[in-house]
Design a protein around this motif. Structure first.
Motif, PDB file in Angstrom:
ATOM      1  N   ARG A  66      -6.427  -9.578   7.967  1.00 32.18           N
ATOM      2  CA  ARG A  66      -7.196 -11.016   8.144  1.00 32.18           C
ATOM      3  C   ARG A  66      -7.940 -11.055   6.829  1.00 32.18           C
ATOM      4  NH1 ARG A  66      -3.431 -11.463  11.326  1.00 32.18           N
ATOM      5  NH2 ARG A  66      -3.528 -10.915  13.450  1.00 32.18           N
ATOM      6  N   GLY A  67      -8.268 -12.338   6.882  1.00 33.97           N
ATOM      7  CA  GLY A  67      -9.242 -12.720   5.633  1.00 33.97           C
ATOM      8  C   GLY A  67      -8.528 -13.118   4.179  1.00 33.97           C
ATOM      9  N   ASP A  68      -9.524 -12.896   3.320  1.00 32.34           N
ATOM     10  CA  ASP A  68      -8.999 -13.449   1.798  1.00 32.34           C
ATOM     11  C   ASP A  68      -7.811 -12.276   1.451  1.00 32.34           C
ATOM     12  OD1 ASP A  68     -10.676 -15.230   1.702  1.00 32.34           O
ATOM     13  OD2 ASP A  68     -12.316 -13.951   0.553  1.00 32.34           O
ATOM     14  N   GLY A  69      -6.698 -13.027   0.864  1.00 29.52           N
ATOM     15  CA  GLY A  69      -5.597 -12.216   0.542  1.00 29.52           C
ATOM     16  C   GLY A  69      -4.674 -11.693   1.520  1.00 29.52           C
ATOM     17  N   ALA A  70      -4.857 -12.014   2.807  1.00 29.64           N
ATOM     18  CA  ALA A  70      -4.294 -11.363   3.739  1.00 29.64           C
ATOM     19  C   ALA A  70      -2.657 -11.485   3.621  1.00 29.64           C
ATOM     20  CB  ALA A  70      -4.512 -11.863   5.062  1.00 29.64           C
ATOM     21  N   ASP A  71      -2.230 -12.501   3.004  1.00 31.29           N
ATOM     22  CA  ASP A  71      -0.710 -12.685   2.976  1.00 31.29           C
ATOM     23  C   ASP A  71      -0.255 -11.469   2.014  1.00 31.29           C
ATOM     24  OD1 ASP A  71       1.623 -14.059   3.342  1.00 31.29           O
ATOM     25  OD2 ASP A  71       1.388 -15.215   1.551  1.00 31.29           O
ATOM     26  N   VAL A  72      -1.014 -11.582   0.933  1.00 33.57           N
ATOM     27  CA  VAL A  72      -0.541 -10.509  -0.151  1.00 33.57           C
ATOM     28  C   VAL A  72      -0.514  -8.871   0.546  1.00 33.57           C
ATOM     29  CG1 VAL A  72      -1.335  -9.614  -2.341  1.00 33.57           C
ATOM     30  CG2 VAL A  72      -1.332 -11.822  -1.941  1.00 33.57           C
ATOM     31  N   LYS A  73      -1.799  -8.753   1.167  1.00 33.89           N
ATOM     32  CA  LYS A  73      -1.910  -7.257   1.838  1.00 33.89           C
ATOM     33  C   LYS A  73      -0.700  -7.072   2.674  1.00 33.89           C
ATOM     34  CE  LYS A  73      -6.888  -7.434   1.222  1.00 33.89           C
ATOM     35  NZ  LYS A  73      -8.058  -7.640   2.001  1.00 33.89           N
ATOM     36  N   ASN A  74      -0.483  -8.140   3.700  1.00 39.54           N
ATOM     37  CA  ASN A  74       0.517  -7.935   4.684  1.00 39.54           C
ATOM     38  C   ASN A  74       1.676  -7.761   3.904  1.00 39.54           C
ATOM     39  OD1 ASN A  74      -1.089  -8.218   7.073  1.00 39.54           O
ATOM     40  ND2 ASN A  74      -0.736 -10.510   6.751  1.00 39.54           N
ATOM     41  N   ALA A  75       2.200  -8.437   2.960  1.00 35.81           N
ATOM     42  CA  ALA A  75       3.455  -8.182   2.352  1.00 35.81           C
ATOM     43  C   ALA A  75       3.630  -6.881   1.643  1.00 35.81           C
ATOM     44  CB  ALA A  75       3.732  -9.237   1.144  1.00 35.81           C
ATOM     45  N   LEU A  76       2.490  -6.524   0.965  1.00 30.71           N
ATOM     46  CA  LEU A  76       2.496  -5.160   0.288  1.00 30.71           C
ATOM     47  C   LEU A  76       2.339  -4.188   1.268  1.00 30.71           C
ATOM     48  CD1 LEU A  76      -0.124  -5.921  -2.679  1.00 30.71           C
ATOM     49  CD2 LEU A  76       2.447  -5.511  -2.753  1.00 30.71           C
ATOM     50  N   PHE A  77       1.805  -4.001   2.164  1.00 28.10           N
ATOM     51  CA  PHE A  77       1.741  -2.910   3.176  1.00 28.10           C
ATOM     52  C   PHE A  77       2.865  -2.806   4.154  1.00 28.10           C
ATOM     53  CE2 PHE A  77       0.739  -1.017   7.306  1.00 28.10           C
ATOM     54  CZ  PHE A  77       0.107   0.328   6.853  1.00 28.10           C
ATOM     55  N   ASN A  78       3.212  -4.081   4.690  1.00 29.25           N
ATOM     56  CA  ASN A  78       4.423  -3.928   5.587  1.00 29.25           C
ATOM     57  C   ASN A  78       5.678  -3.691   4.948  1.00 29.25           C
ATOM     58  OD1 ASN A  78       3.155  -4.268   8.233  1.00 29.25           O
ATOM     59  ND2 ASN A  78       2.726  -6.338   7.703  1.00 29.25           N
ATOM     60  N   TRP A  79       6.128  -4.558   3.942  1.00 31.77           N
ATOM     61  CA  TRP A  79       7.190  -4.589   3.118  1.00 31.77           C
ATOM     62  C   TRP A  79       7.273  -2.925   2.182  1.00 31.77           C
ATOM     63  CZ3 TRP A  79       8.248  -9.952   0.992  1.00 31.77           C
ATOM     64  CH2 TRP A  79       8.805 -10.746   1.989  1.00 31.77           C
ATOM     65  N   GLY A  80       6.330  -2.679   1.753  1.00 34.63           N
ATOM     66  CA  GLY A  80       6.276  -1.411   1.108  1.00 34.63           C
ATOM     67  C   GLY A  80       6.523  -0.366   2.052  1.00 34.63           C
TER      68      GLY A  80
END
Length: 99
Positions: A66-80
């Motif tokens: 959640r919060g700033d950059g959540a979209d990027v963090k979600n993509a990097l973590f989950n897709w990674g």
């Protein structure tokens, strides 16, 4: 029969590696804030959404930030994590099928 099993094992590994590659490229495109109206970017992101199998989804995956950059963090973590899972499962299946 041995050649068939070897070919099948190679095919399984190739599919798993391609799925992992699609997820990794999709995460990179999200992180670089690529133009999502571009047809190629859109196609890769759709393919990544398909091969994440819902378990490693950006919107409802293993971990949600959640919060700033959540979209990027979600993509990097989950897709990674999804890419790693594809590689591990692909290698295990390759070893099981290969004679």
């Amino acid at each position: 029969m041995t050649k068939l099993r070897s070919a099948l094992a190679q095919l399984i590994w190739l599919i798993a590696a391609l799925c992992a590659l699609v997820l990794a490229i999709g995460a990179l495109l999200i992180a670089l804030d690529a133009n999502r109206s571009n047809d190629l970017v859109h196609a890769i992101l759709r393919a990544a959404d398909y091969v994440d199998l819902g378990v490693f989804s950006r919107s409802d995956g293993v971990k949600q930030f959640r919060g700033d950059g959540a979209d990027v963090k979600n993509a990097l973590f989950n897709w990674g994590l999804g890419a790693i899972a594809w590689l591990v499962v692909g290698r295990v299946l390759d070893r099981i099928v290969k004679p």
